[in-house]
Scaffold this active site. Structure first.
Site, PDB file in Angstrom:
ATOM      1  N   CYS A   1      -9.289  -7.165   1.974  1.00 27.29           N
ATOM      2  CA  CYS A   1      -9.300  -5.743   2.273  1.00 27.29           C
ATOM      3  C   CYS A   1     -10.709  -5.195   2.330  1.00 27.29           C
ATOM      4  O   CYS A   1     -10.950  -4.148   2.886  1.00 27.29           O
ATOM      5  CB  CYS A   1      -8.497  -4.992   1.221  1.00 27.29           C
ATOM      6  SG  CYS A   1      -6.924  -5.776   0.939  1.00 27.29           S
TER       7      CYS A   1
ATOM      8  N   THR B   1      14.666   4.465   9.760  1.00 25.75           N
ATOM      9  CA  THR B   1      15.606   3.347   9.839  1.00 25.75           C
ATOM     10  C   THR B   1      14.990   2.121   9.177  1.00 25.75           C
ATOM     11  O   THR B   1      13.833   1.784   9.412  1.00 25.75           O
ATOM     12  CB  THR B   1      15.962   3.057  11.306  1.00 25.75           C
ATOM     13  OG1 THR B   1      16.554   4.243  11.832  1.00 25.75           O
ATOM     14  CG2 THR B   1      16.939   1.896  11.434  1.00 25.75           C
TER      15      THR B   1
ATOM     16  N   SER C   1       5.025  -6.389  -2.609  1.00 26.46           N
ATOM     17  CA  SER C   1       4.916  -6.574  -1.169  1.00 26.46           C
ATOM     18  C   SER C   1       5.361  -7.986  -0.809  1.00 26.46           C
ATOM     19  O   SER C   1       4.877  -8.965  -1.375  1.00 26.46           O
ATOM     20  CB  SER C   1       3.461  -6.353  -0.747  1.00 26.46           C
ATOM     21  OG  SER C   1       3.335  -6.538   0.642  1.00 26.46           O
TER      22      SER C   1
ATOM     23  N   SER D   1       0.834  -1.206   0.000  1.00 28.83           N
ATOM     24  CA  SER D   1       0.000   0.000   0.000  1.00 28.83           C
ATOM     25  C   SER D   1       0.869   1.257   0.000  1.00 28.83           C
ATOM     26  O   SER D   1       0.566   2.228  -0.698  1.00 28.83           O
ATOM     27  CB  SER D   1      -0.903   0.017   1.237  1.00 28.83           C
ATOM     28  OG  SER D   1      -1.729  -1.122   1.254  1.00 28.83           O
TER      29      SER D   1
ATOM     30  N   HIS E   1       4.938 -10.081   1.697  1.00 32.60           N
ATOM     31  CA  HIS E   1       4.095 -11.128   2.295  1.00 32.60           C
ATOM     32  C   HIS E   1       3.199 -11.835   1.288  1.00 32.60           C
ATOM     33  O   HIS E   1       2.541 -12.819   1.621  1.00 32.60           O
ATOM     34  CB  HIS E   1       3.285 -10.579   3.475  1.00 32.60           C
ATOM     35  CG  HIS E   1       2.115  -9.724   3.123  1.00 32.60           C
ATOM     36  ND1 HIS E   1       0.824 -10.189   3.170  1.00 32.60           N
ATOM     37  CD2 HIS E   1       2.014  -8.431   2.740  1.00 32.60           C
ATOM     38  CE1 HIS E   1      -0.015  -9.214   2.836  1.00 32.60           C
ATOM     39  NE2 HIS E   1       0.694  -8.129   2.570  1.00 32.60           N
TER      40      HIS E   1
HETATM   41  C1  LIG Z   1      -2.180  -7.040  -1.017  1.00 33.38           C
HETATM   42  C2  LIG Z   1      -2.252  -6.034  -2.097  1.00 33.38           C
HETATM   43  C3  LIG Z   1      -1.869  -4.696  -1.879  1.00 33.38           C
HETATM   44  C4  LIG Z   1      -1.482  -4.186  -0.529  1.00 33.38           C
HETATM   45  O1  LIG Z   1      -0.273  -4.721  -0.057  1.00 33.38           O
HETATM   46  P1  LIG Z   1       0.053  -4.604   1.502  1.00 33.38           P
HETATM   47  O2  LIG Z   1       1.464  -5.037   1.628  1.00 33.38           O
HETATM   48  O3  LIG Z   1      -0.894  -5.513   2.203  1.00 33.38           O
HETATM   49  O4  LIG Z   1      -0.144  -3.171   1.882  1.00 33.38           O
HETATM   50  C5  LIG Z   1      -1.924  -3.829  -2.954  1.00 33.38           C
HETATM   51  N1  LIG Z   1      -2.312  -4.239  -4.171  1.00 33.38           N
HETATM   52  C6  LIG Z   1      -2.677  -5.509  -4.424  1.00 33.38           C
HETATM   53  C7  LIG Z   1      -3.072  -5.906  -5.812  1.00 33.38           C
HETATM   54  C8  LIG Z   1      -2.665  -6.445  -3.396  1.00 33.38           C
HETATM   55  O5  LIG Z   1      -3.039  -7.704  -3.651  1.00 33.38           O
END
Ligand SMILES: *Cc1c(COP(=O)(O)O)cnc(C)c1O
Length: 395
Positions: free
Chosen positions: A326, A238, A200, A73, A202
């Site tokens: 979300c 940091t 991202s 995000s 995760h």
């Molecule tokens: C999960 C996701 C995000 C947000 O990523 P976060 O690391 O959870 O903030 C943004 N865009 C898409 C397409 C996602 O699947």
């Protein structure tokens, strides 16, 4: 209930064992601040630079074009606001789509309040944008095109290379939210003419709370956070050293094993969809049949309420999703499913299953058996379904 069966890899993934092992020293013995000049500081700095090289080589850019952030995000906010603020004198128009993640859509709403003009492109019933519509919406004022690489609900993969070509021809910057695509799809930012790209950790077996953004050398993009000079003065604070090390290791593993991984999870997905279509009537598979993430399956079950289905599956230890994590909690039908033209009544009965590397065929059989049972049970409680069946029998 003995075991959790996890089918929600688009929401998040477990940290890979090898990734965790690489991260661990940076929580303990290598705890130095990367900005410090003594050895443990330098070691942390070196580890960050190694992670940066791994990210860069995975998407074919220079290491200096990668900046680490706190999440996907943040990378999306950085790209949109950063480009908008830095290029204001050139124009105030941005083109995106109706099916973006809230990290893009809500950032666009903020920019609209600040005087930017946003065009939200339509998608067809498979979730694809039209290159013609994109071209037709470009104006003298267009400074940025932001179109997601792959959708988080229906998995549809956009024609990124073609979009990049249009953007380049018209001298417009091109950002792509690639949070779902990184680690699942080959990405080459040079070949695809991508100027900015969000990811991202995760979502590809790395840790939560760390992301990255690629910003092509020379692209004007304002920083959003003031403070120290970390990340070449673009992102103060940091660094999350262990997280960054984890992101670097996770992306390296993902791209080293991409072909085998994709083959195995798309096999599971196809097997799942075949079983569902064979055993459950009145279903509709959403998303593009081939231009789709290998592990994504989004199916609407007629006469079913998705939330009730999820609760029934949860009782059996099955983790799945109705749309995107979300937007769960809200009862509104998914904006993505509405954009591909599903009526409310069908959209609300939708189940997103996203497969990942720990899933087995035995897991899928367990899922299918429980789905058959839950769908039948819920339909038998639906007056609309019972009426429908009665009418069928009269015919
Ligand atoms: C999960 C996701 C995000 C947000 O990523 P976060 O690391 O959870 O903030 C943004 N865009 C898409 C397409 C996602 O699947």
């Amino acid at each position: 209930m003995d075991k959790i069966r996890y089918f929600d890899h688009a929401a998040t993934t477990a940290v890979d064992e090898e990734v965790l092992i690489e991260m661990l020293p940076y929580f303990s013995i290598e705890y130095g601040n990367p900005s410090s000049l003594y050895s443990i500081g330098r070691n942390a700095k070196k580890a960050i630079e190694e992670a940066r090289r791994r990210v860069a080589s995975s998407i074919n850019c220079y290491a200096k074009e990668i900046y680490f952030t706190g999440c996907g995000s943040e990378s999306d906010n950085f790209a949109l606001k950063g480009v908008a603020y830095a290029n204001r004198e050139k124009g105030n128009h941005i083109i995106t789509t109706k099916i973006e993640h809230p990290a893009i859509l809500n950032t666009c709403r903020t920019l609209e309040k600040e005087g930017f003009n946003i065009t939200y492109l339509n998608v067809d019933e498979d979730g694809l944008i039209s290159i013609e519509e994109l071209k037709n919406n470009i104006t003298e004022d267009t400074i940025l095109i932001s179109i997601m690489f792959a959708n988080n609900e229906i998995g549809t993969i956009q024609p990124i290379e073609e979009i990049g070509r249009v953007a380049k021809e018209r001298h417009i910057l091109f950002h792509t939210d690639s949070v779902q695509a990184v680690g699942n799809v080959p990405i080459d930012v040079q070949k695809m003419n991508i100027d900015l790209l969000s990811m991202s950790a995760h979502k590809f077996y790395g840790p939560k709370g760390v992301g990255a953004i690629y910003i092509k050398n020379g692209v004007k993009c304002s920083k959003l956070q003031d403070g120290g000079h970390q990340e070449k003065d673009k992102r103060a604070g940091t660094e999350n050293v262990a997280g960054i090390v984890g992101l670097g290791k996770a992306i390296q593993i993902a791209y080293e094993n991409l072909d085998a991984y994709n083959a195995s999870i798309s096999n599971l997905r196809d097997y799942y969809e075949m079983q569902i279509q064979k055993n459950i009537p009145y279903v509709k598979v959403n998303g593009h049949i081939t231009k789709r993430l290998p592990g994504n399956s989004n199916i609407s079950f007629k006469f079913i309420d998705g939330e009730s289905l999820l609760l029934n599956l949860d009782m059996k230890g099955i983790c799945a999703s109705t749309g995107s994590a979300c937007s769960s909690g809200s009862t509104n039908p998914s904006h993505v499913l509405l954009a591909i033209g599903l009526p409310d009544s069908i959209a609300k009965g939708t189940l997103r299953i996203t497969f990942g590397k720990e899933n087995t065929k035995e897991d899928v059989d367990y899922l299918v058996n429980n789905l058959i049972e839950a769908v039948q049970k819920l339909r038998n409680m639906s007056s609309e379904y019972l009426q429908f069946i009665k009418n069928q029998n009269l015919k």
